[in-house]
Design a protein around this motif. Sequence first.
Motif, PDB file in Angstrom:
ATOM      1  N   GLN A  57       0.895  -1.176  -0.160  1.00 54.19           N
ATOM      2  CA  GLN A  57       0.325   0.172  -0.175  1.00 54.19           C
ATOM      3  C   GLN A  57       0.740   0.909  -0.119  1.00 54.19           C
ATOM      4  OE1 GLN A  57      -2.997  -0.854   3.241  1.00 54.19           O
ATOM      5  NE2 GLN A  57      -4.379  -0.153   2.287  1.00 54.19           N
ATOM      6  N   ARG A 114       2.294   1.401  -3.288  1.00 53.37           N
ATOM      7  CA  ARG A 114       1.302   2.037  -4.680  1.00 53.37           C
ATOM      8  C   ARG A 114       1.069   3.404  -4.093  1.00 53.37           C
ATOM      9  NH1 ARG A 114      -3.849   3.041  -4.168  1.00 53.37           N
ATOM     10  NH2 ARG A 114      -5.159   3.494  -6.267  1.00 53.37           N
ATOM     11  N   SER A 115       1.179   3.972  -2.822  1.00 53.59           N
ATOM     12  CA  SER A 115       0.390   5.656  -2.402  1.00 53.59           C
ATOM     13  C   SER A 115       1.174   6.167  -2.808  1.00 53.59           C
ATOM     14  CB  SER A 115       0.261   5.703  -0.860  1.00 53.59           C
ATOM     15  OG  SER A 115       0.598   7.138  -0.468  1.00 53.59           O
ATOM     16  N   GLU A 141      -1.721  -2.570  -7.266  1.00 52.23           N
ATOM     17  CA  GLU A 141      -3.109  -2.712  -6.982  1.00 52.23           C
ATOM     18  C   GLU A 141      -3.675  -3.589  -7.627  1.00 52.23           C
ATOM     19  OE1 GLU A 141      -7.402  -0.900  -7.448  1.00 52.23           O
ATOM     20  OE2 GLU A 141      -5.572   1.004  -8.180  1.00 52.23           O
ATOM     21  N   LEU A 194      -2.238  -6.242  -4.437  1.00 46.86           N
ATOM     22  CA  LEU A 194      -3.304  -5.773  -3.353  1.00 46.86           C
ATOM     23  C   LEU A 194      -4.436  -6.559  -3.664  1.00 46.86           C
ATOM     24  CD1 LEU A 194      -2.525  -2.396  -2.587  1.00 46.86           C
ATOM     25  CD2 LEU A 194      -2.070  -4.143  -1.262  1.00 46.86           C
ATOM     26  N   ILE A 248      -7.711  -1.691  -2.294  1.00 51.52           N
ATOM     27  CA  ILE A 248      -7.108  -0.528  -1.424  1.00 51.52           C
ATOM     28  C   ILE A 248      -7.731  -0.345   0.300  1.00 51.52           C
ATOM     29  CG2 ILE A 248      -5.881   1.992  -1.358  1.00 51.52           C
ATOM     30  CD1 ILE A 248      -5.149  -0.013  -3.410  1.00 51.52           C
ATOM     31  N   THR A 249      -9.415  -0.105   0.367  1.00 56.39           N
ATOM     32  CA  THR A 249      -9.592   0.071   1.188  1.00 56.39           C
ATOM     33  C   THR A 249      -9.735  -1.343   2.670  1.00 56.39           C
ATOM     34  OG1 THR A 249     -11.367   1.423   0.388  1.00 56.39           O
ATOM     35  CG2 THR A 249     -12.378   0.614   2.913  1.00 56.39           C
ATOM     36  N   ALA A 292      -6.861  -3.105   2.078  1.00 57.74           N
ATOM     37  CA  ALA A 292      -6.030  -4.200   2.488  1.00 57.74           C
ATOM     38  C   ALA A 292      -6.072  -2.619   3.772  1.00 57.74           C
ATOM     39  CB  ALA A 292      -5.096  -3.386   1.593  1.00 57.74           C
ATOM     40  N   GLN A 293      -5.962  -2.272   3.758  1.00 59.74           N
ATOM     41  CA  GLN A 293      -6.586  -1.176   5.367  1.00 59.74           C
ATOM     42  C   GLN A 293      -7.046  -1.699   6.294  1.00 59.74           C
ATOM     43  OE1 GLN A 293      -7.737   2.423   3.707  1.00 59.74           O
ATOM     44  NE2 GLN A 293      -6.259   3.475   2.798  1.00 59.74           N
TER      45      GLN A 293
END
Length: 114
Positions: free
Chosen positions: A3, A6-7, A85, A88, A108-109, A111-112
């Motif tokens: 993440q 990716r960010s 992504e 992930l 993404i959400t 994975a958080q």
Amino acid sequence: MLQLARSGAVKVAADSRRHLKALLVTAPEPLRQALRSGTWLVQARACAALQAEPAAPVEDRATVRALRLTAERAPSAHAEAEALERELRALVKAMAPVLLAQPGVGPITAAQVL
């Protein structure tokens, strides 16, 4: 870790697009005129294909070099972000597929949450 990577790639891609626009705005008029139209992707492709004339003034050659480098960076960073992504998504799908089944929850959400 993915993440975070990716960010960073998303940030580099966005910064590169803004940087390319700024370079285009300040480019010499003939170059600016030739690259004025189209989406940022069309402009990036045109800039990536630029070749400076050896006899051109040093400012023009430097501008072309800066445009080329910046134009190559944006799509590369965007592709990197997309690849991360996908990774992930595969990890979340393997670890907690129920999260991806929730409305509005993407990789993404999800994975958080993990």
